[in-house]
Enzyme design. Structure first.
Site, PDB file in Angstrom:
ATOM      1  N   GLY A  29      -1.082  -3.160  32.200  1.00  0.00           N
ATOM      2  CA  GLY A  29      -1.618  -3.052  30.793  1.00  0.00           C
ATOM      3  C   GLY A  29      -0.708  -2.611  29.695  1.00  0.00           C
ATOM      4  O   GLY A  29      -0.936  -3.106  28.631  1.00  0.00           O
ATOM      5  N   ASP A 146      -9.811   4.750  34.666  1.00  0.00           N
ATOM      6  CA  ASP A 146      -9.690   3.272  34.826  1.00  0.00           C
ATOM      7  C   ASP A 146      -9.634   3.215  36.438  1.00  0.00           C
ATOM      8  O   ASP A 146      -8.688   2.325  36.906  1.00  0.00           O
ATOM      9  CB  ASP A 146      -8.427   2.557  34.242  1.00  0.00           C
ATOM     10  CG  ASP A 146      -8.638   1.068  34.117  1.00  0.00           C
ATOM     11  OD1 ASP A 146      -9.729   0.540  34.068  1.00  0.00           O
ATOM     12  OD2 ASP A 146      -7.617   0.350  33.995  1.00  0.00           O
TER      13      ASP A 146
END
Length: 378
Positions: A29, A146
Site C-alpha cells: 500500500g 488491516d
C-alpha cells in the site's frame, strides 16, 4: 510544488550507505518492497520503499514521510515470534525506508490461490499463532487495522519452514494517539471489515478480533464472510449490516469464528480469549505449547504442501510432531453376551451352540443311552 530529484532505484542501489538492494519482492500500500543485504550485519532483509513524494507540496510530503516513520516506530514496539520484526527506519534522498525481517514465505492469500481452501486443523494453528501475536500487540496498545490473508505469511523454506507470521503494520497506530483521519473515513480492506468500522467508527482491538475471524473464515470457506463481489461499495454495505454468510466447512471452529465475528464489538472475545478458544476447540486443553512457536502442520505432523516449496512439502520439522488431538467422548462398549444367551445361540437366532456346550450335551445323551440299554438287559 517542490520538485526533488528522483533517485534511480534498482538492483545494487545502496540505501542509507548500508542496505544493498538485490531484487524487488513486490508492492504494498505504501510502495515497493525489496530484498536487500545489510552490509553491516551481513544478513538479508526486506526493505520497504515509500512511494516517491516528488510533486507533493511540503506539507503533504512531510505527512507521507511521517507516516512511514510512524509505522516503523509502532511495529518496533512488538517483538513476537509470530510477527515480522522491524529492524530500522532510515532516510534515503529525503524519503523514509522501513527495514524489516526477510521471511521467504507464501501468504495465506497466495495459498488460497493454489488450493482454494485450507483444512480446518491447519487454519486453527495459523489462527492461534496470529492471535497470540495480536494479543501481545494489543497489550502494548497497538491495533493492526488491516488483518487479511495477504498479511499472514507462512515460511515456505529454510529452517523456519511452516512458521506463520503477521506482517504489515502499515496503517496501525497506538490507541493512545489521536487519529488524524477525518470522521467517517473507512480504513482497512472491505472484505474483512467489522461492522462498526464499515459504518465509519475508529478501529479498536475488538475490530482486529473480527478481522482475524473473517480472515480465518475465508481460509476455510474459500471466500470472505460477506461473499465475493467486485463492487467494494457493495461489500462495505454488507459489512455495515453484518450480513455474514453462514459458514459450512468450519467444523469445530464454527462457534469460535461466529463469536469472533459478533456484530457488536462488546460481545466479541478479547484477542487472548480468541486464541484460547481456537486452541481448545481444535486441540483440547493444554495444547498451546505444541502449537504456539511451532510450524503449521498437517494432522500427521508434516509441513502442508501449500506451505512449502518443492521437496520441503511433507517433511517433518525438528520442532514438529503429530498434532495434539481433542479428547473424544468415550464410545459405548457392547456388553458381552450372557452365558444363557451363549448356550441357546442368542434366543434361537439360528446360531450354533459353542463347541464346549455341544460336547457336554453329547456326553449327557450318550450316558442316557447306556442307562436305557442296561435296564433292558436286566
Amino acid at each position: 510544488m517542490i520538485d526533488r530529484p528522483r533517485p534511480i532505484v534498482g538492483p545494487d542501489y545502496l540505501v542509507a550507505g548500508r542496505y544493498r538492494l538485490q531484487s524487488k519482492l513486490g508492492g504494498g500500500g505504501m510502495g515497493a518492497v525489496w530484498l536487500a543485504h545489510d552490509r553491516l550485519l551481513d544478513r538479508d532483509v526486506a526493505i520497504k520503499q515509500v512511494l516517491s513524494t516528488a510533486g507533493l507540496d511540503e506539507a503533504e510530503a512531510r505527512k507521507v514521510r511521517d507516516h512511514i516513520v510512524h509505522e516503523g516506530r509502532v511495529a518496533a514496539k512488538l517483538s513476537h515470534e509470530h510477527a515480522i520484526a522491524v529492524y530500522d527506519v532510515v532516510l534515503e534522498a529525503g524519503e523514509p525506508w522501513l527495514v524489516i525481517e526477510h521471511l521467504p514465505s507464501r501468504s495465506v492469500a497466495r495459498a488460497l490461490g493454489l488450493v482454494n481452501a485450507l483444512p480446518v486443523i491447519e487454519v486453527a494453528q495459523i489462527g492461534a499463532q496470529v492471535a497470540d501475536a495480536l494479543a501481545a500487540a494489543h497489550t502494548v496498545g497497538i491495533v493492526h487495522r488491516d488483518i487479511k490473508p495477504g498479511n499472514i505469511l507462512v515460511a515456505d523454506r529454510g529452517p523456519g519452514v511452516g512458521m506463520a507470521k503477521l506482517s504489515d503494520f502499515g496503517i496501525s497506530r497506538n490507541v493512545t494517539e489521536a487519529s488524524d483521519e477525518p470522521d467517517g473515513m473507512i480504513t482497512g480492506t472491505p472484505a474483512y471489515l467489522p461492522p462498526e468500522v464499515a459504518r465509519g467508527a475508529q478501529p479498536t482491538a475488538a475490530s482486529d478480533v473480527f478481522s482475524l475471524g473473517a480472515t480465518l473464515y475465508t481460509a476455510i470457506e474459500g471466500q470472505p464472510p460477506f461473499g465475493m463481489d467486485d463492487d467494494s461499495d457493495a461489500v462495505v454495505e454488507r459489512a455495515a449490516m453484518a450480513q455474514i454468510n453462514p459458514p459450512t466447512r468450519s467444523g469445530v471452529l464454527t462457534r469460535v469464528l461466529l463469536h469472533m465475528m459478533e456484530p457488536a464489538p462488546q460481545r466479541r472475545p478479547s484477542m487472548a480469549q480468541a486464541r484460547e478458544e481456537i486452541l481448545a476447540a481444535a486441540f483440547g486443553p493444554g495444547a498451546a505449547d505444541n502449537i504456539l512457536g511451532a510450524p503449521v502442520r498437517t494432522e500427521d505432523g508434516t509441513i502442508p504442501a501449500w506451505a512449502a516449496r518443492n521437496s520441503a512439502a511433507g517433511l517433518r520439522s525438528p520442532r514438529s510432531g503429530p498434532l495434539p488431538r481433542r479428547a473424544q467422548p468415550p464410545q459405548p462398549v457392547n456388553p458381552a453376551p450372557a452365558p444363557a444367551q451363549q448356550m441357546i445361540g442368542r434366543g434361537g437366532s439360528g446360531q450354533s451352540p459353542s463347541p464346549t456346550v455341544a460336547v457336554t450335551i453329547g456326553l449327557l445323551i450318550g450316558l442316557v443311552i447306556i442307562i436305557v440299554i442296561l435296564m433292558m438287559v436286566m
